[in-house]
Design a protein around this motif. Structure first.
Motif, PDB file in Angstrom:
ATOM      1  N   THR A  61       4.682  -1.295   3.687  1.00 32.07           N
ATOM      2  CA  THR A  61       3.564  -0.518   3.145  1.00 32.07           C
ATOM      3  C   THR A  61       3.163  -0.927   1.724  1.00 32.07           C
ATOM      4  O   THR A  61       2.207  -0.381   1.184  1.00 32.07           O
ATOM      5  CB  THR A  61       3.913   0.986   3.140  1.00 32.07           C
ATOM      6  N   SER A  62       3.832  -1.885   1.132  1.00 31.25           N
ATOM      7  CA  SER A  62       3.567  -2.230  -0.272  1.00 31.25           C
ATOM      8  C   SER A  62       2.133  -2.718  -0.498  1.00 31.25           C
ATOM      9  O   SER A  62       1.508  -2.376  -1.508  1.00 31.25           O
ATOM     10  CB  SER A  62       4.571  -3.256  -0.787  1.00 31.25           C
ATOM     11  N   GLU A  63       1.591  -3.493   0.432  1.00 35.50           N
ATOM     12  CA  GLU A  63       0.210  -3.974   0.268  1.00 35.50           C
ATOM     13  C   GLU A  63      -0.787  -2.813   0.337  1.00 35.50           C
ATOM     14  O   GLU A  63      -1.754  -2.774  -0.412  1.00 35.50           O
ATOM     15  CB  GLU A  63      -0.122  -5.031   1.325  1.00 35.50           C
ATOM     16  N   LYS A  64      -0.544  -1.885   1.231  1.00 30.06           N
ATOM     17  CA  LYS A  64      -1.417  -0.705   1.363  1.00 30.06           C
ATOM     18  C   LYS A  64      -1.334   0.157   0.102  1.00 30.06           C
ATOM     19  O   LYS A  64      -2.358   0.651  -0.376  1.00 30.06           O
ATOM     20  CB  LYS A  64      -0.998   0.103   2.599  1.00 30.06           C
ATOM     21  N   VAL A  65      -0.155   0.310  -0.449  1.00 30.32           N
ATOM     22  CA  VAL A  65       0.018   1.081  -1.676  1.00 30.32           C
ATOM     23  C   VAL A  65      -0.756   0.426  -2.819  1.00 30.32           C
ATOM     24  O   VAL A  65      -1.476   1.091  -3.571  1.00 30.32           O
ATOM     25  CB  VAL A  65       1.520   1.222  -2.032  1.00 30.32           C
ATOM     26  N   LYS A  66      -0.647  -0.904  -2.954  1.00 28.67           N
ATOM     27  CA  LYS A  66      -1.378  -1.625  -4.002  1.00 28.67           C
ATOM     28  C   LYS A  66      -2.884  -1.473  -3.819  1.00 28.67           C
ATOM     29  O   LYS A  66      -3.622  -1.287  -4.794  1.00 28.67           O
ATOM     30  CB  LYS A  66      -0.998  -3.104  -4.003  1.00 28.67           C
ATOM     31  N   ALA A  67      -3.345  -1.555  -2.593  1.00 25.32           N
ATOM     32  CA  ALA A  67      -4.785  -1.409  -2.317  1.00 25.32           C
ATOM     33  C   ALA A  67      -5.261  -0.005  -2.695  1.00 25.32           C
ATOM     34  O   ALA A  67      -6.328   0.151  -3.293  1.00 25.32           O
ATOM     35  CB  ALA A  67      -5.078  -1.696  -0.852  1.00 25.32           C
ATOM     36  N   ASN A  68      -4.472   1.012  -2.364  1.00 26.85           N
ATOM     37  CA  ASN A  68      -4.833   2.389  -2.712  1.00 26.85           C
ATOM     38  C   ASN A  68      -4.832   2.602  -4.225  1.00 26.85           C
ATOM     39  O   ASN A  68      -5.684   3.318  -4.756  1.00 26.85           O
ATOM     40  CB  ASN A  68      -3.915   3.391  -2.021  1.00 26.85           C
ATOM     41  N   ARG A 125     -14.884   4.905   0.786  1.00 23.61           N
ATOM     42  CA  ARG A 125     -14.094   4.000  -0.053  1.00 23.61           C
ATOM     43  C   ARG A 125     -14.680   2.591  -0.120  1.00 23.61           C
ATOM     44  O   ARG A 125     -14.687   1.973  -1.178  1.00 23.61           O
ATOM     45  CB  ARG A 125     -12.662   3.944   0.465  1.00 23.61           C
ATOM     46  N   HIS A 130     -15.933   0.674  -3.417  1.00 23.30           N
ATOM     47  CA  HIS A 130     -15.332  -0.621  -3.759  1.00 23.30           C
ATOM     48  C   HIS A 130     -16.422  -1.675  -3.959  1.00 23.30           C
ATOM     49  O   HIS A 130     -16.404  -2.430  -4.938  1.00 23.30           O
ATOM     50  CB  HIS A 130     -14.356  -1.051  -2.660  1.00 23.30           C
TER      51      HIS A 130
END
Length: 195
Positions: free
Chosen positions: A18-25, A48, A52
């Motif tokens: 989930t790290s990429e999703k967290v960074k995107a959020n 969103r 963006h």
């Protein structure tokens, strides 16, 4: 030991997935904060992706001319600045954005995209009741560009009232804001002198 290792591996695996999703959020939260302090760019009803795309189209990244602030421009001239602020709050880091008019003296708005202060107390800095006080405030010269005064205190053009019961959050937020503004104003003054 085996059970701990097993469940730790699961938690580590989920974190990695989930790290990429967290960074995107986190990036979207930052972009929304920038848009919300710049005039005419934020729409609550926009999704969103629209926000963006609007950020990428309308907001210029920091450069030498903006002295580290994000900007919006019309006909090549800066019409507003979005200055990132960050520092240690009472419990955790506080990160936000201050919108500043092209005159480099008038506050448009303030927004926070990361804070973990006490709910009902320090976390009230993220609520409109506190944030709306900044609109139209004048950045003063000197060591304290903006003041956060105790509730009920008399205010001048560069002061807002603190959140009731959140003394430490208010004191730390005042330092975060003033450190960022002083640094930015000194860079802007240097750039203006070079012109």
């Amino acid at each position: 030991f085996i059970a701990t290792a097993f469940f730790s591996s699961i938690v580590i695996g989920i974190t990695e997935l989930t790290s990429e999703k967290v960074k995107a959020n986190q990036m979207l939260a930052f972009e929304n904060a920038v848009l919300s302090v710049l005039p005419g760019l934020y729409e609550e009803k926009a999704n969103r992706l629209e926000l963006h795309n609007r950020f990428n189209k309308e907001v210029s990244a920091p450069d030498e001319l903006s002295a580290g602030a994000y900007t919006i421009r019309q006909n090549g001239k800066i019409t507003a600045y979005a200055l990132p602020i960050a520092g240690q709050g009472f419990w955790a880091p506080i990160k936000g954005i201050i919108g500043i008019e092209a005159d480099k003296k008038t506050i448009i708005a303030i927004a926070f995209y990361q804070q973990n202060e006490t709910p009902g107390l320090g976390a009230e800095i993220a609520q409109p009741k506190f944030r709306n006080q900044f609109k139209g405030k004048i950045i003063s010269a000197g060591d304290k560009p903006l003041g956060i005064k105790r509730p009920g205190a008399e205010l001048v053009a560069s002061d807002v009232h603190a959140v009731t019961g959140a003394t430490q959050t208010s004191v730390r937020l005042e330092k975060i804001i003033n450190d960022a503004l002083k640094d930015w104003l000194s860079k802007v003054a240097k750039k203006d002198m070079e012109k």
